[in-house]
Design a protein around this motif. Structure first.
Motif, PDB file in Angstrom:
ATOM      1  N   ALA A   1       3.932   5.925  -5.404  1.00  0.00           N
ATOM      2  CA  ALA A   1       3.943   5.835  -6.859  1.00  0.00           C
ATOM      3  C   ALA A   1       2.559   6.700  -7.484  1.00  0.00           C
ATOM      4  CB  ALA A   1       4.117   4.408  -7.511  1.00  0.00           C
ATOM      5  N   GLY A   2       1.408   6.080  -6.983  1.00  0.00           N
ATOM      6  CA  GLY A   2      -0.133   6.854  -7.419  1.00  0.00           C
ATOM      7  C   GLY A   2       0.246   8.349  -7.042  1.00  0.00           C
ATOM      8  N   GLY A   3       0.468   8.627  -5.939  1.00  0.00           N
ATOM      9  CA  GLY A   3       0.449  10.214  -5.572  1.00  0.00           C
ATOM     10  C   GLY A   3       1.402  10.734  -6.438  1.00  0.00           C
ATOM     11  N   VAL A   4       2.607  10.437  -6.916  1.00  0.00           N
ATOM     12  CA  VAL A   4       3.397  11.086  -7.775  1.00  0.00           C
ATOM     13  C   VAL A   4       2.699  11.125  -9.267  1.00  0.00           C
ATOM     14  CG1 VAL A   4       5.575  11.159  -9.002  1.00  0.00           C
ATOM     15  CG2 VAL A   4       5.352  10.886  -6.573  1.00  0.00           C
ATOM     16  N   ALA A   5       2.342  10.154  -9.636  1.00  0.00           N
ATOM     17  CA  ALA A   5       1.423  10.149 -10.945  1.00  0.00           C
ATOM     18  C   ALA A   5       0.260  11.002 -10.955  1.00  0.00           C
ATOM     19  CB  ALA A   5       1.150   8.557 -11.505  1.00  0.00           C
TER      20      ALA A   5
ATOM     21  N   CYS B   1      -2.487   2.953  -3.893  1.00  0.00           N
ATOM     22  CA  CYS B   1      -2.657   1.679  -2.429  1.00  0.00           C
ATOM     23  C   CYS B   1      -3.468   0.607  -3.083  1.00  0.00           C
ATOM     24  CB  CYS B   1      -3.256   2.503  -1.531  1.00  0.00           C
ATOM     25  SG  CYS B   1      -3.311   1.532  -0.006  1.00  0.00           S
ATOM     26  N   ALA B   2      -4.716   0.733  -3.651  1.00  0.00           N
ATOM     27  CA  ALA B   2      -5.430  -0.479  -3.968  1.00  0.00           C
ATOM     28  C   ALA B   2      -4.622  -1.333  -4.935  1.00  0.00           C
ATOM     29  CB  ALA B   2      -6.756  -0.166  -4.430  1.00  0.00           C
ATOM     30  N   ALA B   3      -3.916  -0.933  -6.067  1.00  0.00           N
ATOM     31  CA  ALA B   3      -3.096  -1.518  -6.845  1.00  0.00           C
ATOM     32  C   ALA B   3      -2.195  -2.298  -6.301  1.00  0.00           C
ATOM     33  CB  ALA B   3      -2.654  -0.871  -8.173  1.00  0.00           C
ATOM     34  N   GLY B   4      -1.228  -1.667  -5.439  1.00  0.00           N
ATOM     35  CA  GLY B   4      -0.203  -2.109  -4.635  1.00  0.00           C
ATOM     36  C   GLY B   4      -0.573  -3.285  -3.903  1.00  0.00           C
TER      37      GLY B   4
ATOM     38  N   CYS C   1       0.902  -1.173  -0.216  1.00  0.00           N
ATOM     39  CA  CYS C   1       0.042   0.085   0.054  1.00  0.00           C
ATOM     40  C   CYS C   1       0.945   1.263   0.096  1.00  0.00           C
ATOM     41  CB  CYS C   1      -0.812  -0.097   1.216  1.00  0.00           C
ATOM     42  SG  CYS C   1      -2.187   1.404   1.240  1.00  0.00           S
ATOM     43  N   ILE C   2       1.692   1.228   0.775  1.00  0.00           N
ATOM     44  CA  ILE C   2       2.626   2.431   0.836  1.00  0.00           C
ATOM     45  C   ILE C   2       3.433   2.452  -0.499  1.00  0.00           C
ATOM     46  CG2 ILE C   2       4.576   3.618   2.083  1.00  0.00           C
ATOM     47  CD1 ILE C   2       2.030   3.243   3.775  1.00  0.00           C
ATOM     48  N   ARG C   3       3.990   1.482  -0.949  1.00  0.00           N
ATOM     49  CA  ARG C   3       4.896   1.788  -2.254  1.00  0.00           C
ATOM     50  C   ARG C   3       3.809   2.539  -3.455  1.00  0.00           C
ATOM     51  NH1 ARG C   3       8.337  -3.052  -3.972  1.00  0.00           N
ATOM     52  NH2 ARG C   3       9.484  -2.178  -1.918  1.00  0.00           N
ATOM     53  N   GLY C   4       2.620   1.593  -3.322  1.00  0.00           N
ATOM     54  CA  GLY C   4       1.797   1.911  -4.535  1.00  0.00           C
ATOM     55  C   GLY C   4       1.198   3.323  -4.125  1.00  0.00           C
TER      56      GLY C   4
ATOM     57  N   GLY D   1      -4.741   9.577  -6.867  1.00  0.00           N
ATOM     58  CA  GLY D   1      -3.556   8.631  -7.328  1.00  0.00           C
ATOM     59  C   GLY D   1      -2.998   8.028  -6.289  1.00  0.00           C
ATOM     60  N   ALA D   2      -3.040   8.317  -5.073  1.00  0.00           N
ATOM     61  CA  ALA D   2      -2.478   7.713  -3.849  1.00  0.00           C
ATOM     62  C   ALA D   2      -3.347   6.598  -3.559  1.00  0.00           C
ATOM     63  CB  ALA D   2      -2.126   8.620  -2.828  1.00  0.00           C
TER      64      ALA D   2
END
Length: 77
Positions: free
Chosen positions: A32-36, A52-55, A26-29, A47-48
């Motif tokens: 990455a989602g927040g930056v994207a 999180c859901a995708a990670g 969740c944290i890693r995703g 995005g975050a």
């Protein structure tokens, strides 16, 4: 007073989960989602959440595949 006691017991039961929460990925995703999302018209929060859901899904799937590999039958001769 009875309603207050019931409300307190219910809120305590909801705040104390029965099993530990596994948020691997969740944290890693989320990062990455927040930056994207930030670069996609300032949608960092959305995005975050999606990251999180995708990670979480990715690591859950990875753990399922690993568990399936370890529980296979004995090798054939």
């Amino acid at each position: 007073m009875n309603k207050t006691l019931v409300a307190f017991a219910v809120s305590g039961a909801l705040l104390a989960p029965a099993a530990p929460v596994l948020a691997k990925g969740c944290i890693r995703g989320a990062v990455a989602g927040g930056v994207a999302g930030h670069y996609a018209h300032h949608h960092a929060i959305a995005g975050a959440m999606a990251g999180c859901a995708a990670g979480h899904y990715y690591y859950k799937h990875k753990a399922t595949v690993a568990a399936r590999r370890t529980t296979t039958t004995a090798p054939q001769r």
